[in-house]
Design a protein around this motif. Structure first.
Motif, PDB file in Angstrom:
ATOM      1  N   ARG A 110       0.775  -4.300   1.348  1.00 28.23           N
ATOM      2  CA  ARG A 110       0.212  -2.953   1.477  1.00 28.23           C
ATOM      3  C   ARG A 110       0.940  -2.003   0.534  1.00 28.23           C
ATOM      4  NH1 ARG A 110       1.309   2.004   3.281  1.00 28.23           N
ATOM      5  NH2 ARG A 110      -0.349   3.168   4.299  1.00 28.23           N
ATOM      6  N   ASP A 156      -5.329  -0.658   4.339  1.00 27.22           N
ATOM      7  CA  ASP A 156      -5.334  -0.335   5.770  1.00 27.22           C
ATOM      8  C   ASP A 156      -6.725  -0.501   6.390  1.00 27.22           C
ATOM      9  OD1 ASP A 156      -2.624   0.220   5.678  1.00 27.22           O
ATOM     10  OD2 ASP A 156      -2.902   2.402   5.612  1.00 27.22           O
ATOM     11  N   ASP A 160      -7.668  -3.157   9.326  1.00 22.63           N
ATOM     12  CA  ASP A 160      -8.327  -2.779  10.575  1.00 22.63           C
ATOM     13  C   ASP A 160      -9.533  -3.677  10.830  1.00 22.63           C
ATOM     14  OD1 ASP A 160      -8.675  -1.101  12.891  1.00 22.63           O
ATOM     15  OD2 ASP A 160     -10.380  -0.191  11.844  1.00 22.63           O
TER      16      ASP A 160
END
Length: 186
Positions: A110, A156, A160
């Motif tokens: 990330r 992100d 999810d």
């Protein structure tokens, strides 16, 4: 290690978020899992990066190999790589590399995506392609381009989808994982 139901949820989340199958995930894991582990990436980070690549149409061993090669090139070994990283502000000297934490460990995927996005967001398409190819090479440019475009926000959102809402029930995913003979991450 991860509990089987959680791993199954991640793999099912990958299949739901991309056009890929569980077999595609298996071959991506076989091709890139060991390098991801060597670079300190956990299974969630690996699954999310592979899902981002799958969403872009890069599946199976192509995704795993491209990600593996990208991870192996986070520390430059040639002057061309070092110069390209310095030009993008990703490295200031032989010691400071934006892909590494202060203790010398690799940042997670990330944060690597965020660094790549920050460094390339103002480049033209041709400048971006040239810079990423100089750093990562012709095979890993695919992973680097996808992660740089996603940045932290895109990473992100995909996390999810793969880890959160898109995951199917652990029972059903566990049965599918067993049927697909998905090995644990090395």
């Amino acid at each position: 290690g991860k509990d089987t139901a959680q791993v199954a949820d991640l793999i099912a989340g990958f299949a739901n978020a991309t056009t890929g199958s569980m077999g595609d995930f298996k071959t991506a894991l076989s091709a890139g899992g060991a390098a991801a582990k060597l670079a300190g990436q956990d299974f969630d980070q690996f699954a999310t990066a592979i899902a981002l690549m799958g969403k872009a149409g890069i599946l199976g061993s192509d995704a795993g190999t491209s990600l593996k090669t990208m991870l192996l090139n986070l520390i430059p070994t040639t002057e061309r790589q070092s110069e390209a990283m310095r030009n993008l502000g990703l490295m200031t000297n032989a010691v400071h590399n934006n892909f590494l934490n202060a203790d010398g460990s690799f940042k997670d995927l990330r944060d690597i995506s965020a660094e790549l996005n920050r460094a390339t967001k103002d480049l033209t398409e041709s400048e971006r392609a040239l810079a990423l190819e100089a750093i990562f090479g012709s095979d890993a440019i695919r992973a680097a381009a996808i992660l740089s475009e996603a940045g932290a926000e895109g990473f992100d959102k995909m996390a999810d989808r793969t880890i959160g809402r898109a995951a199917v029930s652990a029972r059903n995913a566990g049965l599918c994982m067993a049927a697909a003979d998905i090995p644990p991450m090395p």
